[in-house]
Every structure is written in C-alpha cells, then in structure tokens.
Scaffold this motif. Structure first.
Motif, PDB file in Angstrom:
ATOM      1  N   TYR A   1      16.456  40.311   7.806  1.00 56.36           N
ATOM      2  CA  TYR A   1      15.993  41.604   7.855  1.00 56.36           C
ATOM      3  C   TYR A   1      15.849  42.373   9.214  1.00 56.36           C
ATOM      4  O   TYR A   1      14.474  42.347   9.584  1.00 56.36           O
ATOM      5  CB  TYR A   1      14.846  41.803   6.810  1.00 56.36           C
ATOM      6  CG  TYR A   1      14.994  41.410   5.531  1.00 56.36           C
ATOM      7  CD1 TYR A   1      15.907  42.123   4.701  1.00 56.36           C
ATOM      8  CD2 TYR A   1      14.598  40.145   4.864  1.00 56.36           C
ATOM      9  CE1 TYR A   1      16.391  41.904   3.322  1.00 56.36           C
ATOM     10  CE2 TYR A   1      14.940  39.980   3.664  1.00 56.36           C
ATOM     11  CZ  TYR A   1      15.615  40.550   2.954  1.00 56.36           C
ATOM     12  OH  TYR A   1      16.128  40.317   1.490  1.00 56.36           O
TER      13      TYR A   1
ATOM     14  N   ARG B   1      14.953  51.409  10.829  1.00 55.08           N
ATOM     15  CA  ARG B   1      14.651  51.011   9.550  1.00 55.08           C
ATOM     16  C   ARG B   1      14.992  49.679   9.272  1.00 55.08           C
ATOM     17  O   ARG B   1      15.837  49.110  10.021  1.00 55.08           O
ATOM     18  CB  ARG B   1      15.377  51.934   8.405  1.00 55.08           C
ATOM     19  CG  ARG B   1      16.850  51.770   8.317  1.00 55.08           C
ATOM     20  CD  ARG B   1      17.712  52.630   9.288  1.00 55.08           C
ATOM     21  NE  ARG B   1      17.970  53.777   9.297  1.00 55.08           N
ATOM     22  CZ  ARG B   1      18.379  54.576  10.336  1.00 55.08           C
ATOM     23  NH1 ARG B   1      18.558  53.838  11.680  1.00 55.08           N
ATOM     24  NH2 ARG B   1      18.433  55.911  10.216  1.00 55.08           N
ATOM     25  N   THR B   2      14.677  48.982   8.121  1.00 55.12           N
ATOM     26  CA  THR B   2      14.673  47.662   7.884  1.00 55.12           C
ATOM     27  C   THR B   2      16.410  47.641   7.205  1.00 55.12           C
ATOM     28  O   THR B   2      16.473  48.402   6.336  1.00 55.12           O
ATOM     29  CB  THR B   2      13.905  46.980   7.042  1.00 55.12           C
ATOM     30  OG1 THR B   2      12.519  47.246   7.384  1.00 55.12           O
ATOM     31  CG2 THR B   2      14.322  45.681   6.689  1.00 55.12           C
ATOM     32  N   VAL B   3      17.087  46.587   7.516  1.00 54.42           N
ATOM     33  CA  VAL B   3      18.342  46.625   6.719  1.00 54.42           C
ATOM     34  C   VAL B   3      18.624  44.904   6.528  1.00 54.42           C
ATOM     35  O   VAL B   3      17.792  44.352   7.112  1.00 54.42           O
ATOM     36  CB  VAL B   3      19.492  47.019   7.487  1.00 54.42           C
ATOM     37  CG1 VAL B   3      19.670  48.541   7.678  1.00 54.42           C
ATOM     38  CG2 VAL B   3      19.700  46.119   8.814  1.00 54.42           C
ATOM     39  N   ALA B   4      19.449  44.721   5.753  1.00 55.92           N
ATOM     40  CA  ALA B   4      19.834  43.069   5.517  1.00 55.92           C
ATOM     41  C   ALA B   4      21.051  42.980   6.255  1.00 55.92           C
ATOM     42  O   ALA B   4      22.122  43.682   6.455  1.00 55.92           O
ATOM     43  CB  ALA B   4      20.042  43.020   4.003  1.00 55.92           C
TER      44      ALA B   4
ATOM     45  N   HIS C   1      25.251  46.589   5.394  1.00 57.52           N
ATOM     46  CA  HIS C   1      25.964  47.309   4.314  1.00 57.52           C
ATOM     47  C   HIS C   1      24.895  48.495   4.122  1.00 57.52           C
ATOM     48  O   HIS C   1      23.871  48.533   4.059  1.00 57.52           O
ATOM     49  CB  HIS C   1      26.132  46.663   2.972  1.00 57.52           C
ATOM     50  CG  HIS C   1      26.960  45.398   3.343  1.00 57.52           C
ATOM     51  ND1 HIS C   1      27.372  44.417   2.291  1.00 57.52           N
ATOM     52  CD2 HIS C   1      27.826  45.201   4.217  1.00 57.52           C
ATOM     53  CE1 HIS C   1      28.261  43.685   2.790  1.00 57.52           C
ATOM     54  NE2 HIS C   1      28.676  44.114   3.799  1.00 57.52           N
ATOM     55  N   THR C   2      25.537  49.565   3.635  1.00 58.91           N
ATOM     56  CA  THR C   2      24.676  50.849   3.537  1.00 58.91           C
ATOM     57  C   THR C   2      25.249  51.893   2.534  1.00 58.91           C
ATOM     58  O   THR C   2      26.326  51.748   2.070  1.00 58.91           O
ATOM     59  CB  THR C   2      24.221  51.483   4.715  1.00 58.91           C
ATOM     60  OG1 THR C   2      23.025  52.460   4.460  1.00 58.91           O
ATOM     61  CG2 THR C   2      25.380  52.343   5.456  1.00 58.91           C
ATOM     62  N   ASP C   3      24.401  52.842   2.231  1.00 57.32           N
ATOM     63  CA  ASP C   3      25.131  54.004   1.313  1.00 57.32           C
ATOM     64  C   ASP C   3      25.469  55.270   2.168  1.00 57.32           C
ATOM     65  O   ASP C   3      24.744  55.437   3.124  1.00 57.32           O
ATOM     66  CB  ASP C   3      23.981  54.395   0.482  1.00 57.32           C
ATOM     67  CG  ASP C   3      24.109  55.615  -0.588  1.00 57.32           C
ATOM     68  OD1 ASP C   3      25.116  56.450  -0.126  1.00 57.32           O
ATOM     69  OD2 ASP C   3      23.386  55.817  -1.573  1.00 57.32           O
TER      70      ASP C   3
ATOM     71  N   THR D   1      23.197  57.957   3.178  1.00 61.10           N
ATOM     72  CA  THR D   1      21.757  58.013   4.169  1.00 61.10           C
ATOM     73  C   THR D   1      21.932  58.603   5.347  1.00 61.10           C
ATOM     74  O   THR D   1      23.194  58.726   6.158  1.00 61.10           O
ATOM     75  CB  THR D   1      21.399  56.520   4.331  1.00 61.10           C
ATOM     76  OG1 THR D   1      22.595  55.939   4.782  1.00 61.10           O
ATOM     77  CG2 THR D   1      21.317  55.963   2.709  1.00 61.10           C
ATOM     78  N   ALA D   2      20.816  58.797   5.872  1.00 63.23           N
ATOM     79  CA  ALA D   2      20.706  59.635   7.429  1.00 63.23           C
ATOM     80  C   ALA D   2      21.250  58.581   8.414  1.00 63.23           C
ATOM     81  O   ALA D   2      21.795  59.272   9.282  1.00 63.23           O
ATOM     82  CB  ALA D   2      19.130  59.716   7.546  1.00 63.23           C
ATOM     83  N   LYS D   3      21.220  57.515   8.084  1.00 57.94           N
ATOM     84  CA  LYS D   3      21.801  56.557   9.434  1.00 57.94           C
ATOM     85  C   LYS D   3      23.319  56.869   9.572  1.00 57.94           C
ATOM     86  O   LYS D   3      23.782  56.620  10.564  1.00 57.94           O
ATOM     87  CB  LYS D   3      21.541  55.015   9.215  1.00 57.94           C
ATOM     88  CG  LYS D   3      22.241  54.449   7.985  1.00 57.94           C
ATOM     89  CD  LYS D   3      21.660  52.968   7.820  1.00 57.94           C
ATOM     90  CE  LYS D   3      20.665  52.850   7.061  1.00 57.94           C
ATOM     91  NZ  LYS D   3      20.468  53.446   5.810  1.00 57.94           N
TER      92      LYS D   3
HETATM   93  C1  LIG Z   1      13.842  44.498   2.965  1.00 58.47           C
HETATM   94  C2  LIG Z   1      14.484  45.806   2.867  1.00 58.47           C
HETATM   95  C3  LIG Z   1      15.854  45.528   3.131  1.00 58.47           C
HETATM   96  C4  LIG Z   1      16.801  46.660   3.246  1.00 58.47           C
HETATM   97  N1  LIG Z   1      18.009  46.667   3.305  1.00 58.47           N
HETATM   98  C5  LIG Z   1      18.970  47.649   3.594  1.00 58.47           C
HETATM   99  C6  LIG Z   1      20.042  47.634   3.807  1.00 58.47           C
HETATM  100  O1  LIG Z   1      20.842  46.434   3.976  1.00 58.47           O
HETATM  101  N2  LIG Z   1      20.794  48.762   3.900  1.00 58.47           N
HETATM  102  C7  LIG Z   1      20.390  50.086   3.854  1.00 58.47           C
HETATM  103  O2  LIG Z   1      21.172  50.746   3.991  1.00 58.47           O
HETATM  104  N3  LIG Z   1      19.081  50.140   3.457  1.00 58.47           N
HETATM  105  C8  LIG Z   1      18.402  48.942   3.304  1.00 58.47           C
HETATM  106  N4  LIG Z   1      17.003  49.207   3.307  1.00 58.47           N
HETATM  107  C9  LIG Z   1      16.225  50.546   2.939  1.00 58.47           C
HETATM  108  C10 LIG Z   1      16.164  51.319   4.520  1.00 58.47           C
HETATM  109  O3  LIG Z   1      15.249  50.395   5.204  1.00 58.47           O
HETATM  110  C11 LIG Z   1      15.983  52.636   4.441  1.00 58.47           C
HETATM  111  O4  LIG Z   1      14.835  52.902   3.643  1.00 58.47           O
HETATM  112  C12 LIG Z   1      17.349  53.292   3.901  1.00 58.47           C
HETATM  113  O5  LIG Z   1      18.397  52.670   4.062  1.00 58.47           O
HETATM  114  C13 LIG Z   1      17.421  54.760   4.315  1.00 58.47           C
HETATM  115  O6  LIG Z   1      17.296  54.778   5.424  1.00 58.47           O
HETATM  116  P1  LIG Z   1      17.861  56.125   6.494  1.00 58.47           P
HETATM  117  O7  LIG Z   1      17.535  57.391   5.553  1.00 58.47           O
HETATM  118  O8  LIG Z   1      16.984  56.005   7.742  1.00 58.47           O
HETATM  119  O9  LIG Z   1      19.174  55.880   6.450  1.00 58.47           O
HETATM  120  C14 LIG Z   1      16.067  47.994   2.990  1.00 58.47           C
HETATM  121  C15 LIG Z   1      14.742  48.272   3.082  1.00 58.47           C
HETATM  122  C16 LIG Z   1      14.000  46.906   2.956  1.00 58.47           C
HETATM  123  C17 LIG Z   1      12.585  47.281   2.848  1.00 58.47           C
END
Ligand SMILES: Cc1cc2nc3c(=O)[nH]c(=O)nc-3n(C[C@H](O)[C@H](O)[C@H](O)COP(=O)(O)O)c2cc1C
Length: 184
Positions: free
Chosen positions: A31, A46-49, A63-65, A68-70
């Motif tokens: 993470y 932000r945290t990602v995987a 991977h993401t949606d 999202t803001a990123k």
């Molecule tokens: C443990 C954990 C893992 C996460 N993994 C992902 C991820 O792999 N991809 C992702 O887009 N967001 C992930 N998130 C959610 C993001 O931290 C974030 O809330 C979301 O992507 C929206 O972020 P943004 O608005 O800054 O783009 C994860 C959050 C947590 C707490």
C-alpha cells in the motif's frame, strides 16, 4: 566513495520488497502512498494498492477508477511520486514516475484478473468525491469502462536505509540505474 556492489544489493533489495508487496497483501509495500499534483498545482496524496512491479522494465502498476481526482491530476501533470516505508527493513523507498493512463481493450488482461468482489472499486455512483446527502447515498456497480491501469514508468528511485550509519542512494533512469550514494 560509491561501492557498486552495495549499490546493486540495495537496489535489488528494494525491488524484492516491491515484488513482495504485489504478492502479499500484508507486506508494507502493498500500500504505497501515491502523490500527484492537482490541476491547481496542489500536492495530493492517497493510499493505493501496488498491482505490479517489474525491475527489468523499471515499471510499477496501480489500478484505479477513471472518475477519481488522481486521473484529472495526471491528465494535467503526468507524473507521480510513490512512497513506501518498510519498518522491518528500516527502508524508505521513493519512486518518481511518468504515468500513462491505460483504459479500454489494452487493460483487458488486468481486468480479467480483478476478482468479482473487487470490481466494485471501479464505478462508484456518484463519482468519488461528489458530495452526498446521506453517508451511504452511493452505489458501487462494477463498471469495466471505469477501470484504468496507471502504468508508472520510473524516472528515479531514492532509497534511505536507517542503520548504525544511515545510507541513502539515488538511482535515475537516465544513468541506466547505476545509482550513487548521496548524503542521507
Ligand atoms: C488500503 C487502501 C487501499 C487503496 N487502494 C486503492 C487503489 O488501489 N486504487 C485507488 O484508486 N484507490 C485506492 N484507495 C482509495 C484511495 O486512497 C482514494 O481514497 C481514492 O482513490 C480517491 O482518491 P483521489 O480522489 O485522490 O483520486 C485505497 C485506499 C486504502 C485505504
């Protein structure tokens, strides 16, 4: 003085941690913090995987949606920083990357491996970050079209190892990752 053997060992160690993070959900490299610059110039983290890590290609994958803001941040400034702290190894890993946003047919292979229960991470309605009246006023339909792979092509890797005497090494793509010690 740079010791090329030690520089190589530390480099390999960092990649072992990144690979472990991909394979093992309990490993701290699973993470990373993923930082971008918003279209307004604000830092965002932000945290990602971590979904893939290739030492030979100097590439990691998230991977993401696409809603999202990123994604908006990366469309304006296609660079990101990833940060991981591995407590048991006393190692900080910082990656600087140019990011390609991949969607559609080219991410079919990755989408096919996303477990059905995890597919709901891609498609939240309303889109992530949109204000809602009540806490659970949202749906999470799995939405293939919203799935994006962030291909992070590394530009730099900064490693800090805390030991009896701290060590810090900087590796950059333009020097073919040979690395150099820097003051910690
Ligand atoms: C443990 C954990 C893992 C996460 N993994 C992902 C991820 O792999 N991809 C992702 O887009 N967001 C992930 N998130 C959610 C993001 O931290 C974030 O809330 C979301 O992507 C929206 O972020 P943004 O608005 O800054 O783009 C994860 C959050 C947590 C707490």
């Amino acid at each position: 003085m740079s010791d090329p053997n030690d520089l190589r060992t530390l480099w390999d160690e960092a990649w072992q941690h990144l690979s472990r993070g991909v394979a093992d959900a309990r490993h701290p490299a699973r993470y990373p913090t993923f930082a971008t610059v918003s279209p307004e110039g604000m830092p965002e983290a932000r945290t990602v995987a971590l979904r893939a890590a290739s030492q030979s290609a100097a590439r990691v994958e998230v991977h993401t949606d696409i809603s999202t803001a990123k994604i908006r941040a990366l469309q304006a400034t296609p660079f990101a920083a990833l940060h991981v702290w591995i407590p048991r190894a006393d190692l900080q890993i910082r990656l600087g990357a140019r990011v390609d946003i991949l969607t559609g047919p080219e991410v079919e292979a990755q989408w096919s491996k996303v477990p059905p229960a995890s597919r709901v991470s891609y498609g939240t309605e309303p889109a992530p970050g949109v204000p809602i009246t009540h806490v659970y006023d949202y749906e999470k339909p799995p939405t293939r079209e919203r799935f994006a792979v962030l291909a992070c092509h590394l530009i730099s890797v900064d490693l800090v190892h805390l030991g009896g005497r701290h060590r810090r090494a900087l590796y950059v793509a333009k020097d073919c990752w040979q690395g150099t010690w820097v003051a910690p």
